[in-house]
Enzyme design. Structure first.
Site, PDB file in Angstrom:
ATOM      1  N   ASP A  51       0.816  -1.214   0.000  1.00  0.00           N
ATOM      2  CA  ASP A  51       0.000   0.000   0.000  1.00  0.00           C
ATOM      3  C   ASP A  51       0.853   1.269   0.000  1.00  0.00           C
ATOM      4  O   ASP A  51       2.065   1.231   0.175  1.00  0.00           O
ATOM      5  CB  ASP A  51      -0.915   0.009   1.232  1.00  0.00           C
ATOM      6  CG  ASP A  51      -1.989  -1.053   1.176  1.00  0.00           C
ATOM      7  OD1 ASP A  51      -2.348  -1.463   0.055  1.00  0.00           O
ATOM      8  OD2 ASP A  51      -2.453  -1.489   2.251  1.00  0.00           O
ATOM      9  N   TYR A 109       7.081  -9.994   7.241  1.00  0.00           N
ATOM     10  CA  TYR A 109       6.904  -8.551   7.422  1.00  0.00           C
ATOM     11  C   TYR A 109       7.452  -8.141   8.788  1.00  0.00           C
ATOM     12  O   TYR A 109       7.477  -8.938   9.739  1.00  0.00           O
ATOM     13  CB  TYR A 109       5.425  -8.172   7.392  1.00  0.00           C
ATOM     14  CG  TYR A 109       4.781  -8.123   6.036  1.00  0.00           C
ATOM     15  CD1 TYR A 109       4.762  -6.936   5.297  1.00  0.00           C
ATOM     16  CD2 TYR A 109       4.162  -9.248   5.493  1.00  0.00           C
ATOM     17  CE1 TYR A 109       4.144  -6.880   4.048  1.00  0.00           C
ATOM     18  CE2 TYR A 109       3.541  -9.200   4.248  1.00  0.00           C
ATOM     19  CZ  TYR A 109       3.548  -8.008   3.537  1.00  0.00           C
ATOM     20  OH  TYR A 109       2.934  -7.954   2.310  1.00  0.00           O
TER      21      TYR A 109
END
Length: 472
Positions: A51, A109
């Site tokens: 994003d 992540y």
């Protein structure tokens, strides 16, 4: 030919990886550089469509091209054409059917939180500033509940197109480095905004708004309203993406080392937790010699970057290469990344790096954490370290209690605990015999300890006779 790129970027100035109508994306800039390099329009396919404002150290993109440029040199040529906030860290040829999203993947992540009273302007683009104190230990405990296969509907933002909200998390942890709190998670895949919602929920737990023990209930609710806020994008980093089924030079080498005289079937019987199709059949001395041959090479370095692997022998080789590391921090990081994927006793029991013995005391915080892991072979590995490194001069009376308090509901964990106490009886008899006389161990570990001790040549026959009287 199809080329795979490992792409790193600072996402601050971009609307995400994927091309969009409302601004410049990483994909736009990358494809422009590819067009300049090859003189023809090129379309990329990415593994993760991060994003706006999200960063990456190891996203993956592939494209097809007909060129004489060596695959490994493409990274250099692209970096000369890309802005400083986008870099290609590796380029390589892959099979024509390789697809970055449709292959089996394992993604890692990290979410970074700046936890101090005042913001730091030099870190404002890469961390979420939380000024109140965060209890990272409670956050880490809560993260442990995420490990395994769960329905993560509570951590999925509206607008997701996922067919299922079930995901498998291999590892999740929270650690503090000074004023930085880092949430790290590795899984088979992630839902829309899942990591950021997890980070926001863990921050609530760190602030004391929720208890760590609330995490299982949040998962069970399968309702977005049950979880915490969505953390802001800039603290999120896509660290790496691994492809366990992808071919590699090391795998080619290992296939050539296969023993053709029935060793595969022998290994399959000996290690029942591994699918026989995921066993090549290589004898240990041969594998160790190969580890010596490639240790320290670029081939070994690339191999170690890819976790998990498909084959038993690849996992064994990975641990053998870690065993040869001479830098403590590097070895500890490598072990920590590998442990969630160990699924058998053979890989688990490969001796630890020699550098661990030189700095054993520094291992204790990791050992304590691994002992509480929901993963059985992580717990067994921690027990192995206590047995190998802390039964002689470093021994302390509280160490056996760590093993005695272990959740030994798995056969291989129980065997590891019994092995520890049987070994302790040969080196610290007076300190541990009370665990048997006072029946402080589970019945299974208790009886296994006596059995293994009675098999030892280092325990006198009179002692064995006494131990047998202590059986349940």
């Amino acid at each position: 030919m199809r080329i795979k790129l490992t792409v790193a970027y600072d996402g601050t100035a971009y609307v995400g990886y994927q091309s969009q109508a409302n601004g410049t994306a990483i994909q736009d800039v990358l494809e422009k550089a590819l067009c300049e390099l090859f003189g023809t329009p090129i379309r990329t396919m990415s593994a993760s469509r991060t994003d706006t404002g999200v960063h990456a150290a190891g996203n993956v993109a592939v494209f097809d091209v007909d060129t004489r440029i060596a695959p490994g040199k493409i990274a250099y040529a692209l970096n000369a054409r890309l802005p400083e906030d986008i870099r290609i860290s590796a380029s390589e040829q892959v099979s024509d059917d390789f697809h970055p999203r449709f292959q089996r993947t394992v993604k890692t992540y990290e979410y970074h939180i700046l936890n101090r009273t005042h913001p730091d302007p030099t870190r404002r683009l890469y961390e979420w500033h939380v000024y109140g104190p965060l209890d990272d230990r409670k956050m880490d405990k809560a993260a442990g509940y995420l490990i395994g296969e769960h329905d993560f509907a509570s951590f999925c933002a509206a607008g997701s197109s996922a067919k299922t909200t079930v995901r498998h998390i291999y590892d999740a942890s929270v650690r503090r480095e000074g004023d930085r709190v880092i949430f790290r998670i590795t899984g088979s895949g992630f839902l829309y905004n899942m990591v950021r919602i997890l980070a926001g929920t863990l921050a609530d737990i760190g602030k004391g708004y929720r208890k760590a023990e609330a995490m299982p209930g949040i998962l069970e609710a399968a309702d977005r309203r049950a979880a915490g806020p969505t953390a802001i994008p800039k603290g999120l980093i896509l660290q790496k993406i691994a492809y366990p089924d992808a071919d590699s030079p090391v795998r080619h080498d290992l296939m050539a080392l296969k023993d053709e005289n029935g060793y595969h079937d022998f290994s399959a019987r000996l290690i029942p937790t591994v699918n026989p199709e995921d066993i090549i059949g290589i004898r240990r001395p041969v594998l160790c010699r190969y580890a010596d041959t490639i240790n320290g090479t670029e081939k070994a370095a690339r191999f170690l970057e890819t976790v998990p692997h498909r084959y038993l022998e690849e996992n064994d080789l990975h641990m053998e290469l870690i065993r040869r590391m001479t830098d403590f921090d590097r070895a500890l990081t490598a072990v920590s990344e590998m442990l969630p994927f160990i699924d058998n006793w053979e890989t688990c029991d490969i001796p630890c790096p020699k550098v661990f013995a030189a700095q054993a005391e520094a291992l204790l915080p990791s050992i304590r954490r691994w002992l509480t892991s929901p993963l059985p072979f992580t717990r067994r590995y921690a027990v192995n370290l206590l047995m190998r490194l802390f039964l002689d001069d470093r021994f302390r009376p509280e160490y056996p209690s760590l093993v005695a308090g272990l959740t030994a509901d798995d056969h291989y964990v129980a065997m590891g605990a019994a092995w520890y106490f049987a070994e302790a009886l040969t080196k610290q008899y007076e300190a541990v015999i009370g665990y048997l006389t006072d029946r402080k161990l589970t019945k299974t570990v208790h009886n296994l300890t006596i059995r293994k001790a009675c098999e030892s040549r280092r325990i006198p026959e009179a002692t064995k006779t006494y131990l047998k009287t202590l059986r349940y």
